[in-house]
Design a protein around this motif. Sequence first.
Motif, mmCIF file in Angstrom:
data_model
loop_
_atom_site.group_PDB
_atom_site.id
_atom_site.type_symbol
_atom_site.label_atom_id
_atom_site.label_comp_id
_atom_site.label_asym_id
_atom_site.label_seq_id
_atom_site.Cartn_x
_atom_site.Cartn_y
_atom_site.Cartn_z
ATOM 1 N N SER A 1 62.944 -57.000 -78.948
ATOM 2 C CA SER A 1 62.092 -57.457 -77.978
ATOM 3 C C SER A 1 61.392 -58.930 -78.625
ATOM 4 C CB SER A 1 60.759 -56.647 -77.810
ATOM 5 O OG SER A 1 61.259 -55.363 -77.468
ATOM 6 N N VAL A 2 61.420 -59.961 -77.572
ATOM 7 C CA VAL A 2 61.065 -60.947 -78.169
ATOM 8 C C VAL A 2 59.424 -61.483 -77.688
ATOM 9 C CG1 VAL A 2 61.546 -63.699 -78.071
ATOM 10 C CG2 VAL A 2 63.271 -62.091 -78.123
ATOM 11 N N PHE A 3 59.424 -60.841 -76.324
ATOM 12 C CA PHE A 3 58.000 -61.088 -75.636
ATOM 13 C C PHE A 3 57.838 -59.834 -75.042
ATOM 14 C CE2 PHE A 3 59.306 -65.587 -75.793
ATOM 15 C CZ PHE A 3 58.038 -66.158 -76.053
ATOM 16 N N GLN A 40 59.813 -56.216 -71.345
ATOM 17 C CA GLN A 40 59.883 -57.048 -72.525
ATOM 18 C C GLN A 40 60.903 -58.065 -72.044
ATOM 19 O OE1 GLN A 40 61.397 -53.673 -72.529
ATOM 20 N NE2 GLN A 40 60.501 -53.339 -74.612
ATOM 21 N N THR A 48 59.626 -52.850 -80.521
ATOM 22 C CA THR A 48 60.290 -54.045 -81.122
ATOM 23 C C THR A 48 61.696 -54.147 -80.859
ATOM 24 O OG1 THR A 48 60.454 -52.809 -83.388
ATOM 25 C CG2 THR A 48 58.673 -54.350 -83.123
ATOM 26 N N PRO A 56 60.115 -71.571 -71.189
ATOM 27 C CA PRO A 56 59.849 -70.368 -71.970
ATOM 28 C C PRO A 56 60.498 -69.224 -71.298
ATOM 29 C CG PRO A 56 57.776 -72.026 -71.707
ATOM 30 C CD PRO A 56 58.883 -72.377 -70.751
ATOM 31 N N SER A 79 59.390 -66.330 -71.689
ATOM 32 C CA SER A 79 58.316 -65.430 -71.425
ATOM 33 C C SER A 79 57.924 -65.453 -69.857
ATOM 34 C CB SER A 79 57.243 -65.781 -72.273
ATOM 35 O OG SER A 79 56.828 -67.174 -72.195
ATOM 36 N N GLU A 111 50.134 -69.167 -69.707
ATOM 37 C CA GLU A 111 50.288 -68.051 -70.520
ATOM 38 C C GLU A 111 49.159 -67.838 -71.549
ATOM 39 O OE1 GLU A 111 54.717 -66.797 -70.530
ATOM 40 O OE2 GLU A 111 54.581 -68.862 -71.565
ATOM 41 N N VAL A 150 49.106 -66.190 -74.838
ATOM 42 C CA VAL A 150 50.041 -65.744 -75.798
ATOM 43 C C VAL A 150 49.376 -64.979 -77.024
ATOM 44 C CG1 VAL A 150 52.188 -66.082 -77.147
ATOM 45 C CG2 VAL A 150 51.957 -67.405 -75.261
ATOM 46 N N GLU A 201 49.864 -63.498 -80.437
ATOM 47 C CA GLU A 201 50.944 -63.461 -81.577
ATOM 48 C C GLU A 201 50.910 -62.070 -82.276
ATOM 49 O OE1 GLU A 201 53.221 -66.001 -82.872
ATOM 50 O OE2 GLU A 201 52.334 -67.437 -81.296
ATOM 51 N N LYS A 245 53.680 -62.148 -77.947
ATOM 52 C CA LYS A 245 55.248 -62.737 -78.777
ATOM 53 C C LYS A 245 55.186 -61.805 -80.186
ATOM 54 C CE LYS A 245 56.891 -67.226 -80.280
ATOM 55 N NZ LYS A 245 57.407 -66.979 -81.585
#
Length: 349
Positions: A61-63, A88, A114, A135, A137, A320, A322, A324, A348
């Motif tokens: 998963s990245v986002f 995701q 993840t 992006p 996302s 967005e 975001v 972290e 993220k």
Amino acid sequence: MGKFAEACRHIGFEAMFTPRMVIAKAWVLKKHFDGFPKTSDFDLKKIELPNLKDGELLLESVFLSVDPYMRPYSQRDMKEGDIMIGTQVARIVESKNPAFAVGAFVVGNSGWRTHFISDGKDLQLLPSNWPESLPRSLALGTVGMPGLTAYFGLLEVCKMKPGEIVLVNAAAGAVGSVVGQLAKIGGCKVVGCAGSDDKVAYLKKIGFDEAFNYKTVKSLDEALRKASPDGYDCFFDNVGGEFASVAINQMKKYGRIAVCGAISQYNDSVPQKGPYVQIPMIFKELQMEGFLVTRWKNRQEEGVQALLKWVVEGKVKCHEQVTEGFENMPMAFIGMLKGENLGKAVVKV
Ligand SMILES: NC(=O)C1=CN([C@@H]2O[C@H](COP(=O)(O)OP(=O)(O)OC[C@H]3O[C@@H](n4cnc5c(N)ncnc54)[C@H](OP(=O)(O)O)[C@@H]3O)[C@@H](O)[C@H]2O)C=CC1
Ligand SMILES: CCCCC/C=C\CC(=O)/C=C/C=C/C=C/[C@@H](O)CCCC(=O)O
């Protein structure tokens, strides 16, 4: 150990031939939410993933998305100990499925994890014309499920027409901000309500004709009347509850109400009571229709391409929120429910 593996170990190639052990992190629902979710309702778990079988792929998963539906759907569909539901944007890190190349990005529906293994059936590749500079996302927001909700809700449920007046609440969020901008593209006047002055300033910046902070106005009824003295043809309702009860009285005759969400009610332990909608619905001959974005699954490509085009052309702006770090998923989710997000709330990893 076989002779080949033994030889590899001696010359230092062992890592290349030993399947990688992947430990995924996952957030589980420790305790069903009682009222407003708390961080103590979640637990972070580690899960060792097995080696891939033929036809499978390993994704990272990245986002990850945090969405309001997770609150009511967790109550209805999940049991304690289940991994939190959710989508995701993920990168393919290993593939034993010829339809999916390593390095490609997909939208998955695999919950708060993840890493995960898929056979590919539940994955959507990002559109091949996704610009490198955009992006990824956004595939969870304006060019994903929330954007599609705005698109189909306005076109198919509100059936907006040029020159009409559209009202939307939670207007600075993932769905609402797209609703307002699409209504402007469609030639409507747009009124938006949101829960902070910064959000109101943002709505004006992205082209809403009128916007106000529903938390600070003296009277919601007066604020709605001032924003559109002639009333509203379309009401895209993300909030429900008291807001909807007040707004319904300001619909024009034959107005249409798209019941998209009821976020003001998701955390209630005791169901809210009326006022009830029947009288204004009869006198104004209103249409009120609940909907789920999944109704238009067979038109997803149409919606995604339309939204992508408007975003690339700069006709639809995206913001967005975001957060972290995967470890902060519960905080991001709770923050979104409290209204801390401007635009789409994503995490993220
Ligand atoms: N029917 C469908 O298929 C779909 C429905 N939805 C629904 O659309 C709505 C918006 O979702 P989404 O855009 O993802 O979320 P948002 O990005 O809009 O985030 C949620 C927002 O809701 C607002 N909010 C929270 N509590 C209240 C409250 N008590 N009263 C008024 N506003 C509140 C907050 O904004 P503020 O600061 O303005 O209060 C918060 O930022 C939700 O109801 C969701 O369930 C979403 C996707 C699909
Ligand atoms: C149990 C009571 C339900 C009350 C209504 C609650 C929420 C409405 C809402 O927010 C619905 C959202 C639906 C979202 C669906 C998303 C998934 O199917 C994910 C799809 C993944 C993708 O392809 O993008």
